[in-house]
Design a protein around this motif. Structure first.
Motif, PDB file in Angstrom:
ATOM      1  N   PHE A 195      -6.477  -2.176  -4.911  1.00  7.49           N
ATOM      2  CA  PHE A 195      -7.831  -2.731  -4.984  1.00  7.49           C
ATOM      3  C   PHE A 195      -8.208  -2.998  -6.219  1.00  7.49           C
ATOM      4  O   PHE A 195      -8.824  -3.904  -6.702  1.00  7.49           O
ATOM      5  CB  PHE A 195      -8.724  -1.641  -4.178  1.00  7.49           C
ATOM      6  CG  PHE A 195      -9.350  -2.092  -2.898  1.00  7.49           C
ATOM      7  CD1 PHE A 195     -10.251  -3.061  -2.848  1.00  7.49           C
ATOM      8  CD2 PHE A 195      -8.743  -1.401  -1.733  1.00  7.49           C
ATOM      9  CE1 PHE A 195     -10.830  -3.507  -1.301  1.00  7.49           C
ATOM     10  CE2 PHE A 195      -9.381  -1.828  -0.225  1.00  7.49           C
ATOM     11  CZ  PHE A 195     -10.173  -2.904  -0.356  1.00  7.49           C
ATOM     12  N   TYR A 220     -17.586  -4.209   0.505  1.00  6.61           N
ATOM     13  CA  TYR A 220     -16.082  -3.794   0.897  1.00  6.61           C
ATOM     14  C   TYR A 220     -16.339  -2.575   1.779  1.00  6.61           C
ATOM     15  O   TYR A 220     -16.901  -1.659   1.543  1.00  6.61           O
ATOM     16  CB  TYR A 220     -15.305  -3.514  -0.228  1.00  6.61           C
ATOM     17  CG  TYR A 220     -14.618  -4.406  -1.081  1.00  6.61           C
ATOM     18  CD1 TYR A 220     -14.432  -5.805  -0.889  1.00  6.61           C
ATOM     19  CD2 TYR A 220     -14.146  -4.237  -2.635  1.00  6.61           C
ATOM     20  CE1 TYR A 220     -13.971  -6.500  -1.616  1.00  6.61           C
ATOM     21  CE2 TYR A 220     -13.755  -5.174  -3.355  1.00  6.61           C
ATOM     22  CZ  TYR A 220     -13.551  -6.253  -2.777  1.00  6.61           C
ATOM     23  OH  TYR A 220     -12.922  -7.510  -3.712  1.00  6.61           O
ATOM     24  N   PRO A 221     -15.440  -2.735   2.679  1.00  8.26           N
ATOM     25  CA  PRO A 221     -15.683  -1.626   3.927  1.00  8.26           C
ATOM     26  C   PRO A 221     -14.683  -0.298   3.556  1.00  8.26           C
ATOM     27  O   PRO A 221     -13.534  -0.036   4.139  1.00  8.26           O
ATOM     28  CB  PRO A 221     -15.086  -2.266   5.233  1.00  8.26           C
ATOM     29  CG  PRO A 221     -14.139  -3.394   4.455  1.00  8.26           C
ATOM     30  CD  PRO A 221     -14.651  -3.792   3.389  1.00  8.26           C
ATOM     31  N   VAL A 222     -14.928   0.158   2.360  1.00 12.40           N
ATOM     32  CA  VAL A 222     -14.318   1.224   1.917  1.00 12.40           C
ATOM     33  C   VAL A 222     -15.217   2.447   1.340  1.00 12.40           C
ATOM     34  O   VAL A 222     -16.458   2.159   1.345  1.00 12.40           O
ATOM     35  CB  VAL A 222     -13.425   0.861   0.471  1.00 12.40           C
ATOM     36  CG1 VAL A 222     -12.340  -0.167   0.844  1.00 12.40           C
ATOM     37  CG2 VAL A 222     -14.380   0.374  -0.696  1.00 12.40           C
ATOM     38  N   SER A 223     -14.428   3.553   1.122  1.00 16.29           N
ATOM     39  CA  SER A 223     -15.354   4.721   0.943  1.00 16.29           C
ATOM     40  C   SER A 223     -16.053   4.576  -0.173  1.00 16.29           C
ATOM     41  O   SER A 223     -16.010   3.837  -1.356  1.00 16.29           O
ATOM     42  CB  SER A 223     -14.562   6.197   0.799  1.00 16.29           C
ATOM     43  OG  SER A 223     -13.871   5.817  -0.379  1.00 16.29           O
ATOM     44  N   LYS A 224     -17.284   5.348  -0.419  1.00  8.50           N
ATOM     45  CA  LYS A 224     -18.081   5.447  -1.575  1.00  8.50           C
ATOM     46  C   LYS A 224     -17.088   5.660  -2.757  1.00  8.50           C
ATOM     47  O   LYS A 224     -17.652   5.363  -4.024  1.00  8.50           O
ATOM     48  CB  LYS A 224     -19.263   6.429  -1.311  1.00  8.50           C
ATOM     49  CG  LYS A 224     -20.337   5.942  -0.486  1.00  8.50           C
ATOM     50  CD  LYS A 224     -21.563   6.676  -0.417  1.00  8.50           C
ATOM     51  CE  LYS A 224     -22.561   6.187   0.616  1.00  8.50           C
ATOM     52  NZ  LYS A 224     -23.866   6.982   0.705  1.00  8.50           N
ATOM     53  N   PHE A 238      -3.484   2.555  -2.137  1.00  8.86           N
ATOM     54  CA  PHE A 238      -4.658   1.936  -1.775  1.00  8.86           C
ATOM     55  C   PHE A 238      -5.336   1.529  -3.190  1.00  8.86           C
ATOM     56  O   PHE A 238      -5.902   0.294  -3.286  1.00  8.86           O
ATOM     57  CB  PHE A 238      -5.281   2.416  -0.710  1.00  8.86           C
ATOM     58  CG  PHE A 238      -6.259   1.685   0.162  1.00  8.86           C
ATOM     59  CD1 PHE A 238      -5.952   0.866   0.920  1.00  8.86           C
ATOM     60  CD2 PHE A 238      -7.653   1.789  -0.176  1.00  8.86           C
ATOM     61  CE1 PHE A 238      -6.717  -0.042   1.571  1.00  8.86           C
ATOM     62  CE2 PHE A 238      -8.538   0.814   0.593  1.00  8.86           C
ATOM     63  CZ  PHE A 238      -8.088  -0.095   1.573  1.00  8.86           C
ATOM     64  N   ASP A 239      -5.824   2.498  -3.774  1.00  8.53           N
ATOM     65  CA  ASP A 239      -6.669   2.318  -5.070  1.00  8.53           C
ATOM     66  C   ASP A 239      -6.163   1.444  -6.150  1.00  8.53           C
ATOM     67  O   ASP A 239      -6.807   0.572  -6.655  1.00  8.53           O
ATOM     68  CB  ASP A 239      -6.910   3.751  -5.803  1.00  8.53           C
ATOM     69  CG  ASP A 239      -7.493   4.748  -4.906  1.00  8.53           C
ATOM     70  OD1 ASP A 239      -8.113   4.554  -3.845  1.00  8.53           O
ATOM     71  OD2 ASP A 239      -7.828   5.829  -5.203  1.00  8.53           O
ATOM     72  N   LEU A 259     -14.258   5.297  -3.553  1.00  2.69           N
ATOM     73  CA  LEU A 259     -13.337   4.284  -3.856  1.00  2.69           C
ATOM     74  C   LEU A 259     -14.248   3.177  -4.469  1.00  2.69           C
ATOM     75  O   LEU A 259     -13.829   2.422  -5.448  1.00  2.69           O
ATOM     76  CB  LEU A 259     -12.323   3.596  -2.674  1.00  2.69           C
ATOM     77  CG  LEU A 259     -11.582   2.233  -3.045  1.00  2.69           C
ATOM     78  CD1 LEU A 259     -10.586   2.782  -4.171  1.00  2.69           C
ATOM     79  CD2 LEU A 259     -10.594   2.098  -1.899  1.00  2.69           C
ATOM     80  N   LYS A 260     -15.396   2.871  -3.956  1.00  5.43           N
ATOM     81  CA  LYS A 260     -16.403   1.660  -4.588  1.00  5.43           C
ATOM     82  C   LYS A 260     -16.533   2.299  -6.212  1.00  5.43           C
ATOM     83  O   LYS A 260     -16.628   1.474  -7.033  1.00  5.43           O
ATOM     84  CB  LYS A 260     -17.636   1.480  -3.818  1.00  5.43           C
ATOM     85  CG  LYS A 260     -17.288   0.924  -2.358  1.00  5.43           C
ATOM     86  CD  LYS A 260     -18.848   0.717  -1.784  1.00  5.43           C
ATOM     87  CE  LYS A 260     -18.400   0.199  -0.358  1.00  5.43           C
ATOM     88  NZ  LYS A 260     -19.635   0.205   0.316  1.00  5.43           N
ATOM     89  N   ILE A 302       0.883  -1.233   0.013  1.00  6.36           N
ATOM     90  CA  ILE A 302      -0.104  -0.210  -0.100  1.00  6.36           C
ATOM     91  C   ILE A 302       0.772   1.272   0.099  1.00  6.36           C
ATOM     92  O   ILE A 302       0.575   2.282  -0.736  1.00  6.36           O
ATOM     93  CB  ILE A 302      -0.948  -0.144   1.312  1.00  6.36           C
ATOM     94  CG1 ILE A 302      -1.823  -1.068   0.929  1.00  6.36           C
ATOM     95  CG2 ILE A 302      -1.592   1.472   1.334  1.00  6.36           C
ATOM     96  CD1 ILE A 302      -2.996  -1.344   2.287  1.00  6.36           C
TER      97      ILE A 302
END
Length: 120
Positions: free
Chosen positions: A71, A95-99, A67-68, A101-102, A62
């Motif tokens: 993923f 996934y427990p990530v921000s909207k 991170f992006d 990143l989703k 990372i």
């Protein structure tokens, strides 16, 4: 200099995780370390040590790539291994990530499909 900072950060994250686990045990000394390692991973202390090593490798990746990027690479690999668009969308939504990143991951999935269509 950036590589040195990355290595220090990679070594630091497992140490922080272990320190948090030790403080959560409420014990002191060797008993605290033993209990913390046993709690961190499956299979007792050995599992905890393996978990800390894995955390170190992931945190190093990372720090180096971001991170992006990691993923997106995971989503691409899952697609290559035969996952369907629908199953990947379900996984991405869980996934427990921000909207944000989703949305980037969903966009990357659409790009992958376009690349596959162009290859045919």
């Amino acid at each position: 200099m950036d590589k040195i900072v990355g290595k220090i950060a990679a070594l630091g994250v497992p140490g922080l995780v272990l320190m948090i686990a030790i403080s959560a045990t409420g014990l002191a000394g060797g008993a605290a370390i033993t209990a913390a390692l046993a709690a961190l991973g499956p299979g007792g202390m050995i599992g905890g040590i393996i978990t800390l090593g894995t955390i170190g490798l992931v945190s190093e990746a990372i720090t180096e790539y971001g991170f992006d990027v990691i993923f997106k690479a995971v989503v691409k690999e899952l697609y290559k291994r035969g996952e369907t668009k629908e199953s990947l969308l379900i996984k991405i939504k869980k996934y427990p990530v921000s909207k944000g990143l989703k949305l980037k991951l969903i966009e990357a999935l659409a790009t992958i499909e376009n690349e596959e269509d162009e290859k045919c």
